[in-house]
Design a protein around this motif. Structure first.
Motif: not given
Length: 93
Positions: A12-35
């Motif tokens: 469960g802790l591993g799944a939580l860390l993976i979800a946080a990492w996916v959310f943070a990278s998606a938010a970074k790509r959205y804010v910077t306009g990298q996509d």
């Protein structure tokens, strides 16, 4: 039973860390306009299937002065002057 709860807790802790990492990278790509930037670079590529235009050559036929060929007869109709002589051809047509 304790071992089973520990395994579930670690997973469960591993799944939580993976979800946080996916959310943070998606938010970074959205804010910077990298996509959007990558998409525009892909569209400008010569290999893009969405690129429907062709680069102009140096000896473009539209740069040549063809007004010396008039008047011309096409299908029995005599055309006295080039209708494209006006600077805004779409407005005249």
């Amino acid at each position: 039973m304790d071992v089973l709860l520990n395994i579930i807790g670690i997973l469960g802790l591993g799944a939580l860390l993976i979800a946080a990492w996916v959310f943070a990278s998606a938010a970074k790509r959205y804010v910077t306009g990298q996509d959007l930037q990558e998409e525009m670079e892909a569209m400008e590529s010569d290999l893009s299937p969405y690129r429907h235009w062709k680069d102009r050559s140096e000896n473009d036929r539209r740069k040549q002065n063809l007004s010396s060929f008039f008047p011309v007869t096409i299908d029995g109709l005599e055309i006295k002057e080039d209708r494209r002589a006006h600077h805004d051809r779409r407005h005249v047509a």
